[in-house]
Write a protein that holds these residues in place. Structure first.
Motif, PDB file in Angstrom:
ATOM      1  N   ALA A  46       0.840  -1.207   0.000  1.00  0.00           N
ATOM      2  CA  ALA A  46       0.000   0.000   0.000  1.00  0.00           C
ATOM      3  C   ALA A  46       0.872   1.252   0.000  1.00  0.00           C
ATOM      4  CB  ALA A  46      -0.903  -0.011   1.229  1.00  0.00           C
ATOM      5  N   ASN A  47       0.434   2.251  -0.739  1.00  0.00           N
ATOM      6  CA  ASN A  47       1.208   3.484  -0.855  1.00  0.00           C
ATOM      7  C   ASN A  47       1.149   4.285   0.445  1.00  0.00           C
ATOM      8  OD1 ASN A  47       2.817   5.303  -2.389  1.00  0.00           O
ATOM      9  ND2 ASN A  47       1.042   6.650  -2.592  1.00  0.00           N
ATOM     10  N   LEU A  48       2.313   4.746   0.896  1.00  0.00           N
ATOM     11  CA  LEU A  48       2.423   5.544   2.115  1.00  0.00           C
ATOM     12  C   LEU A  48       2.939   6.935   1.772  1.00  0.00           C
ATOM     13  CD1 LEU A  48       4.160   2.886   4.422  1.00  0.00           C
ATOM     14  CD2 LEU A  48       1.728   3.490   4.393  1.00  0.00           C
ATOM     15  N   ARG A  49       2.644   7.900   2.643  1.00  0.00           N
ATOM     16  CA  ARG A  49       3.083   9.286   2.407  1.00  0.00           C
ATOM     17  C   ARG A  49       4.462   9.504   3.043  1.00  0.00           C
ATOM     18  NH1 ARG A  49      -2.116  11.925   4.905  1.00  0.00           N
ATOM     19  NH2 ARG A  49      -0.853  13.833   4.883  1.00  0.00           N
ATOM     20  N   LEU A  50       5.422   8.712   2.615  1.00  0.00           N
ATOM     21  CA  LEU A  50       6.747   8.754   3.235  1.00  0.00           C
ATOM     22  C   LEU A  50       7.494  10.036   2.894  1.00  0.00           C
ATOM     23  CD1 LEU A  50       7.928   5.052   2.731  1.00  0.00           C
ATOM     24  CD2 LEU A  50       6.595   6.057   4.589  1.00  0.00           C
ATOM     25  N   ASP A  51       7.355  10.513   1.664  1.00  0.00           N
ATOM     26  CA  ASP A  51       8.041  11.754   1.283  1.00  0.00           C
ATOM     27  C   ASP A  51       7.562  12.925   2.134  1.00  0.00           C
ATOM     28  OD1 ASP A  51       9.462  10.411  -0.627  1.00  0.00           O
ATOM     29  OD2 ASP A  51       8.190  11.025  -2.313  1.00  0.00           O
ATOM     30  N   GLU A  52       6.267  12.935   2.423  1.00  0.00           N
ATOM     31  CA  GLU A  52       5.726  14.009   3.258  1.00  0.00           C
ATOM     32  C   GLU A  52       6.290  13.921   4.676  1.00  0.00           C
ATOM     33  OE1 GLU A  52       1.433  15.631   4.990  1.00  0.00           O
ATOM     34  OE2 GLU A  52       1.471  14.191   3.326  1.00  0.00           O
ATOM     35  N   GLU A  53       6.403  12.700   5.196  1.00  0.00           N
ATOM     36  CA  GLU A  53       6.962  12.537   6.542  1.00  0.00           C
ATOM     37  C   GLU A  53       8.404  13.032   6.599  1.00  0.00           C
ATOM     38  OE1 GLU A  53       8.000   9.058   9.843  1.00  0.00           O
ATOM     39  OE2 GLU A  53       6.885   8.544   8.024  1.00  0.00           O
ATOM     40  N   VAL A  54       9.204  12.652   5.615  1.00  0.00           N
ATOM     41  CA  VAL A  54      10.605  13.084   5.583  1.00  0.00           C
ATOM     42  C   VAL A  54      10.692  14.606   5.478  1.00  0.00           C
ATOM     43  CG1 VAL A  54      12.752  13.009   4.260  1.00  0.00           C
ATOM     44  CG2 VAL A  54      11.443  10.907   4.628  1.00  0.00           C
ATOM     45  N   ARG A  55       9.852  15.190   4.630  1.00  0.00           N
ATOM     46  CA  ARG A  55       9.863  16.648   4.470  1.00  0.00           C
ATOM     47  C   ARG A  55       9.510  17.347   5.781  1.00  0.00           C
ATOM     48  NH1 ARG A  55       6.473  16.913   0.727  1.00  0.00           N
ATOM     49  NH2 ARG A  55       4.610  17.516   1.894  1.00  0.00           N
ATOM     50  N   GLU A  56       8.510  16.833   6.490  1.00  0.00           N
ATOM     51  CA  GLU A  56       8.101  17.440   7.758  1.00  0.00           C
ATOM     52  C   GLU A  56       9.206  17.333   8.810  1.00  0.00           C
ATOM     53  OE1 GLU A  56       5.686  19.280   8.362  1.00  0.00           O
ATOM     54  OE2 GLU A  56       4.162  18.896   6.850  1.00  0.00           O
ATOM     55  N   ILE A  57       9.898  16.199   8.830  1.00  0.00           N
ATOM     56  CA  ILE A  57      11.004  16.036   9.784  1.00  0.00           C
ATOM     57  C   ILE A  57      12.100  17.058   9.489  1.00  0.00           C
ATOM     58  CG2 ILE A  57      12.864  14.504  10.536  1.00  0.00           C
ATOM     59  CD1 ILE A  57      10.947  12.149  10.040  1.00  0.00           C
ATOM     60  N   LYS A  58      12.456  17.196   8.222  1.00  0.00           N
ATOM     61  CA  LYS A  58      13.502  18.149   7.843  1.00  0.00           C
ATOM     62  C   LYS A  58      13.098  19.582   8.190  1.00  0.00           C
ATOM     63  CE  LYS A  58      15.745  15.669   4.029  1.00  0.00           C
ATOM     64  NZ  LYS A  58      16.034  15.698   2.570  1.00  0.00           N
ATOM     65  N   ASN A  59      11.859  19.936   7.884  1.00  0.00           N
ATOM     66  CA  ASN A  59      11.394  21.295   8.175  1.00  0.00           C
ATOM     67  C   ASN A  59      11.375  21.567   9.677  1.00  0.00           C
ATOM     68  OD1 ASN A  59      11.046  21.776   5.459  1.00  0.00           O
ATOM     69  ND2 ASN A  59       8.838  21.381   5.461  1.00  0.00           N
ATOM     70  N   THR A  60      10.955  20.571  10.435  1.00  0.00           N
ATOM     71  CA  THR A  60      10.898  20.723  11.894  1.00  0.00           C
ATOM     72  C   THR A  60      12.286  20.957  12.476  1.00  0.00           C
ATOM     73  OG1 THR A  60       8.920  19.326  12.064  1.00  0.00           O
ATOM     74  CG2 THR A  60      10.272  19.559  14.048  1.00  0.00           C
ATOM     75  N   LEU A  61      13.246  20.166  12.035  1.00  0.00           N
ATOM     76  CA  LEU A  61      14.600  20.296  12.568  1.00  0.00           C
ATOM     77  C   LEU A  61      15.304  21.551  12.054  1.00  0.00           C
ATOM     78  CD1 LEU A  61      15.720  16.563  12.370  1.00  0.00           C
ATOM     79  CD2 LEU A  61      15.208  17.871  14.434  1.00  0.00           C
ATOM     80  N   ALA A  62      14.944  21.993  10.855  1.00  0.00           N
ATOM     81  CA  ALA A  62      15.606  23.166  10.268  1.00  0.00           C
ATOM     82  C   ALA A  62      15.347  24.437  11.064  1.00  0.00           C
ATOM     83  CB  ALA A  62      15.149  23.347   8.823  1.00  0.00           C
ATOM     84  N   ILE A  63      14.217  24.502  11.766  1.00  0.00           N
ATOM     85  CA  ILE A  63      13.889  25.710  12.538  1.00  0.00           C
ATOM     86  C   ILE A  63      14.070  25.493  14.037  1.00  0.00           C
ATOM     87  CG2 ILE A  63      12.280  26.562  10.785  1.00  0.00           C
ATOM     88  CD1 ILE A  63       9.974  25.510  12.523  1.00  0.00           C
ATOM     89  N   SER A  64      14.685  24.393  14.424  1.00  0.00           N
ATOM     90  CA  SER A  64      14.843  24.080  15.848  1.00  0.00           C
ATOM     91  C   SER A  64      16.008  24.856  16.457  1.00  0.00           C
ATOM     92  CB  SER A  64      15.075  22.581  16.034  1.00  0.00           C
ATOM     93  OG  SER A  64      16.340  22.213  15.516  1.00  0.00           O
ATOM     94  N   PRO A  65      15.997  25.072  17.771  1.00  0.00           N
ATOM     95  CA  PRO A  65      17.069  25.828  18.431  1.00  0.00           C
ATOM     96  C   PRO A  65      18.443  25.176  18.295  1.00  0.00           C
ATOM     97  CG  PRO A  65      15.151  25.625  19.872  1.00  0.00           C
ATOM     98  CD  PRO A  65      14.907  24.726  18.707  1.00  0.00           C
TER      99      PRO A  65
END
Length: 345
Positions: free
Chosen positions: A15-34
């Protein structure tokens, strides 16, 4: 710098998963972290079975994050050379992470029914997160956002886990209880940070034999056997003492194990992680309402055998003996062999 290795696999016959979206969200979250300058994010997609050892060996990550499909007792689904699903067994994953336990601190299995793999990997890795049932894309993504928001803020892994679960709950998604964490708290390491003087070895005896003279060590008592240990110009004559065991009911088992651990914590050894894991397994069993003494004994036996290989173990035997005596009394007759590890009988 901590390395976060994100592995993803979505075989074409699953079954198709939204893995690219998960990876993108992780990167965005860490990019703005302290603490964004304190870690490196590495992503590998369409991961094949053969890639696992290569990626772990090459990148030497601190955190390993897997996104994809889990199959419960059958293992995790990676890809074969044709892009189809190939299952990796729970036992094989545990053996793999055993090889990287000196570097990997946390493994996050963001895959359905991955709790069994998390439990197996936890034998070797201090913190592992798995899922106790199926988890939807939205919940999986929200968990990752919460986990890495906390991680980027400098929180510990347990708080990161709680933040991940809370992020699911805040969205009104009922799967907030699906993630499960397996974690060891390294009490002696925390104590070392808060009370470094207690662990200061500067006043300890120097056992280097720089002059090349013979050193003779005798541990006395009522000898029932003897052993000769030889090294560079050193001879140790070790006598095995007979001891009387106290009544089991008089033993504070947790205090004795903690004392044992503190002594062994000062040894220099490449097996430190294995020793710590064994002690944590013993503590985990003790925390149960009715602990299995054989499980505790097995864990302590492993810890002592690893510790015995460390340089300097012989110099700790005198301090270990009173604690091993009491621990053996509590464990019972099945574990009298522990006495032999510290030259008692």
């Amino acid at each position: 710098m901590k390395k976060i290795l994100i592995l993803s696999a979505n075989p074409k016959n699953t079954a198709n998963l939204r893995l690219d979206e998960e990876v993108r969200e992780i990167k965005n979250t860490l990019a703005i972290s302290p603490h964004r300058d304190e870690f490196q994010i590495i992503t590998e997609s369409a991961v094949r079975v053969d890639d696992l050892t290569r990626f772990l060996s090459h990148h030497q990550p601190t955190i390993v994050h897997f996104s994809g499909h889990g199959s419960g007792t059958d293992g995790l689904a990676l890809e074969d050379n044709f892009g189809n699903a190939q299952l990796v067994s729970t036992q094989a994953l545990a053996k793999l992470f055993d090889l990287f336990q000196q570097k990997v601190e946390c493994v996050l299995l963001n895959a359905c029914y991955s709790e069994e793999q998390a439990t197996a990997i936890h034998q070797h890795i201090d913190c592992v997160v798995g899922m106790n049932q199926a988890i939807g894309d939205q919940a999986a993504i929200k968990f990752s956002i919460g986990f890495y928001t906390a991680f980027g803020a400098g929180m510990n892994y347990e708080d990161c886990f709680q933040m991940g679960c809370t992020s699911i709950d805040l969205q009104g998604i009922p799967e907030y209880a699906t993630p499960e964490i397996k974690i060891r708290r390294r009490r002696y390491q925390i104590e070392k940070l808060t009370n470094p003087a207690k662990f200061d070895d500067s006043n300890s005896m120097n056992h280097d034999n720089k002059g090349g003279q013979n050193l003779s060590i005798s541990i006395g008592g009522n000898a029932t056997g003897s052993a000769i240990q030889t090294g560079d110009s050193n001879t140790a004559n070790i006598n095995f003492q007979q001891v009387s065991l106290p009544a089991p009911a008089t033993v504070n088992i947790e205090a004795e194990i903690n004392a044992l651990r503190e002594i062994i914590a000062k040894l220099e050894t490449s097996d430190r992680r294995k020793i710590d894991n064994a002690f944590e397994d013993a503590q985990e069993e003790l925390n149960k309402p009715q602990p299995d003494k054989d499980e505790v004994g097995d864990a302590l036996n492993r810890a002592l055998k690893y510790a015995k290989k460390a340089e300097g173990f012989a110099s700790t035997i005198g301090r270990l003996q009173p604690h091993i005596t009491k621990i053996t009394a509590w464990l019972g007759a099945n574990w009298h062999d522990l006495l032999n590890l510290v030259n008692l009988t």
